[in-house]
Scaffold this motif. Structure first.
Motif, PDB file in Angstrom:
ATOM      1  N   ALA A  28       0.821  -1.203   0.000  1.00  0.00           N
ATOM      2  CA  ALA A  28       0.000   0.000   0.000  1.00  0.00           C
ATOM      3  C   ALA A  28       0.855   1.253   0.000  1.00  0.00           C
ATOM      4  O   ALA A  28       0.427   2.309  -0.462  1.00  0.00           O
ATOM      5  CB  ALA A  28      -0.933   0.002   1.207  1.00  0.00           C
ATOM      6  N   SER A  29       2.073   1.167   0.532  1.00  0.00           N
ATOM      7  CA  SER A  29       2.931   2.335   0.701  1.00  0.00           C
ATOM      8  C   SER A  29       4.156   2.293  -0.191  1.00  0.00           C
ATOM      9  O   SER A  29       5.110   3.026   0.036  1.00  0.00           O
ATOM     10  CB  SER A  29       3.377   2.419   2.167  1.00  0.00           C
ATOM     11  N   ASN A 224      -4.160   2.394  -5.519  1.00  0.00           N
ATOM     12  CA  ASN A 224      -3.813   3.576  -4.746  1.00  0.00           C
ATOM     13  C   ASN A 224      -3.701   4.796  -5.653  1.00  0.00           C
ATOM     14  O   ASN A 224      -3.440   4.674  -6.855  1.00  0.00           O
ATOM     15  CB  ASN A 224      -2.510   3.352  -3.969  1.00  0.00           C
ATOM     16  N   ARG A 226      -2.295   9.137  -5.522  1.00  0.00           N
ATOM     17  CA  ARG A 226      -1.428  10.038  -4.773  1.00  0.00           C
ATOM     18  C   ARG A 226      -1.342  11.375  -5.485  1.00  0.00           C
ATOM     19  O   ARG A 226      -1.276  11.428  -6.720  1.00  0.00           O
ATOM     20  CB  ARG A 226      -0.035   9.417  -4.662  1.00  0.00           C
ATOM     21  N   ARG A 240      -2.483  10.741  -0.027  1.00  0.00           N
ATOM     22  CA  ARG A 240      -2.606   9.487  -0.761  1.00  0.00           C
ATOM     23  C   ARG A 240      -3.717   8.642  -0.150  1.00  0.00           C
ATOM     24  O   ARG A 240      -4.044   8.769   1.033  1.00  0.00           O
ATOM     25  CB  ARG A 240      -1.291   8.704  -0.785  1.00  0.00           C
ATOM     26  N   PHE A 242      -5.767   4.550  -0.526  1.00  0.00           N
ATOM     27  CA  PHE A 242      -5.663   3.204  -1.074  1.00  0.00           C
ATOM     28  C   PHE A 242      -6.893   2.380  -0.703  1.00  0.00           C
ATOM     29  O   PHE A 242      -7.598   2.673   0.270  1.00  0.00           O
ATOM     30  CB  PHE A 242      -4.384   2.501  -0.587  1.00  0.00           C
ATOM     31  N   ASP A 244      -8.133  -2.010  -0.873  1.00  0.00           N
ATOM     32  CA  ASP A 244      -7.740  -3.366  -1.238  1.00  0.00           C
ATOM     33  C   ASP A 244      -8.811  -4.356  -0.808  1.00  0.00           C
ATOM     34  O   ASP A 244      -9.615  -4.085   0.092  1.00  0.00           O
ATOM     35  CB  ASP A 244      -6.391  -3.743  -0.619  1.00  0.00           C
ATOM     36  N   THR A 282      -7.217   3.985   8.547  1.00  0.00           N
ATOM     37  CA  THR A 282      -7.694   2.930   7.662  1.00  0.00           C
ATOM     38  C   THR A 282      -8.955   2.317   8.254  1.00  0.00           C
ATOM     39  O   THR A 282      -9.092   2.193   9.478  1.00  0.00           O
ATOM     40  CB  THR A 282      -6.619   1.849   7.444  1.00  0.00           C
TER      41      THR A 282
END
Length: 428
Positions: A28-29, A224, A226, A240, A242, A244, A282
């Motif tokens: 994710a990062s 994701n 950004r 940013r 994301f 999933d 999150t």
């Protein structure tokens, strides 16, 4: 640093006791957490090739006539002693194991903007007495990078068969990981925007004391976006987000969808250091409460996420780094668990031929719920790594290392473990 799922930001081949960064947080990062190392004006870092996590300056270069293709064969042999093979509190089993790695790195500079890298390693581990812990594994990584004035793009595909310690129990469970990531970004005078996608697949090759061999096999697909503002040289403020989807093959654990968003800043500090700071939250929605028991009350979870990363390089071959992190991970005792931790690491070059290095980290994993009359699972793990490197000549190095882990749990196994290893690495 911990792993619930397997991919390490610092990508170290199995050491027989190391706990690495979680796969979900890494993917994710992937773009936002890359920490470039800045050199002072006129300095150029020496080229190194990693074999079994041991970075060695090559003995030479095998290149094509136009120098566009570079090939580096590599190998490593080692012997190690594991004081707690099965991560148990009582009746511990210790054993000596031997390691052998053979691999190759191939780089291709197709154009000034386009570069490819293919890296592969076979990893074999043979225990003297606990033959059931033997490993026939390894990993392969393919990377593509396009860097131009306006458009940047990169892609990653990797496969690994390892026995990295499982974050919830410390057991070294053999598993296969297949990962992929792709992203692109466009940079203007002051604005940079980007988007990407990730794919992960895990297959366990054996069971744990807490779950069966197929219970936690899963697939994750994510995306994701950004956007950043470039306010100074190599410095950026950004946002940013994301999303999933995690699907398990079996119905033992709950499928889920996660969403997250962060604000952050990357700042170049002088010429030798950089800071990355980001914070957000999150949210994860599971198919049901854990095991369908309403008292867990963890069908929907929210947790803070973030990173604070600092890196300073006083000279070529030496560095100091620090990181604090927070994420929401899947658990074996509830739907999710809040992971928070920190690590300090450094390397000090004594001379061209020798260096000392080490790291000290701690993390806590707190489950999202518990059954009636039971305790919430909380695991606190401390890890200390110390080592020394000595290079006999360009391309040949010795590494002596000890990884000490102490882990305490409220409801599962406590354990402590030392893995002492001596490795001889070669890179041409």
């Amino acid at each position: 640093m911990p792993t619930s799922s397997g991919l390490s930001l610092h990508s170290r081949i199995v050491t027989g006791g190391r706990v690495t960064l979680s796969r979900s947080l890494t993917l994710a990062s992937l773009a936002a957490l890359a920490v470039p190392v800045f050199a002072a004006d006129g300095e150029r870092p020496r080229e190194t090739v990693s074999v079994g996590g041991f970075a060695i300056e090559p003995m030479g270069n095998m290149t094509s006539p136009d120098s566009a293709v570079t090939i580096h064969p590599k190998a490593l042999v080692g012997v190690a002693y594991n004081t707690n093979v099965y991560a148990t509190e009582n009746n511990t089993e210790s054993d000596v194991f031997y390691s052998a790695i053979a691999g190759i790195d191939i780089g291709w500079r197709a154009t000034e903007e386009d570069k490819f890298l293919l890296s592969g390693e076979y990893v074999g581990q043979a225990y003297q007495e606990q033959q059931g812990r033997n490993l026939q594994g390894g990993r392969g990584i393919f990377r593509y990078g396009h860097k131009a004035l306006v458009w940047d793009a990169n892609a990653l595909a990797s496969f690994a068969r390892t026995n990295d310690p499982f974050i919830s129990t410390g057991e070294q469970i053999k598993h296969d990981d297949l990962d992929g990531a792709i992203n692109a970004s466009r940079t203007g005078n002051f604005i940079r925007v980007g988007a990407g996608g990730t794919y992960s697949r895990r297959d366990y090759l054996e069971g744990s004391a807490q779950f069966g061999e197929n219970d936690r096999d899963y697939t994750i697909v994510g995306g994701n976006m950004r956007a950043g503002y470039l306010y100074a040289e190599d410095s950026e403020a950004y946002v940013r987000g994301f999303v999933d989807r995690r699907n398990y093959d079996e119905d033992v654990f709950n499928d889920s969808t996660g969403y997250g968003g962060l604000v952050g800043v990357m700042a170049k500090i002088a010429t030798r250091s950089q800071l990355i700071a980001e914070i957000g939250a999150t949210y994860r929605a599971y198919k049901d409460d854990f095991r369908g028991i309403a008292s867990y009350d963890d069908k929907n979870l929210i947790a803070p996420v973030g990173n604070l990363i600092y890196r300073w390089r006083p000279e070529i071959g030496s560095h100091v780094g620090a990181r604090i992190y927070s994420s929401l991970e899947d658990s074996i005792t509830s739907n999710g668990a809040w992971l928070v931790g920190g690590v300090l690491d450094g390397r000090f070059r004594l001379q061209k031929q020798a260096a000392l290095y080490g790291s000290a980290g701690v993390y806590r994993l707190t489950s999202s719920g518990h059954a009636p009359g039971a305790e919430t699972e909380v695991r606190t793990t401390e890890e200390l790594t110390v080592g020394a490197e000595y290079f006999l000549m360009d391309g040949v190095g010795l590494r002596l290392q000890n990884v000490y882990t102490m882990s305490q749990s409220k409801t599962l196994n406590d354990f402590s473990r030392d893995v002492v290893s001596l490795d001889l690495g070669f890179v041409y």
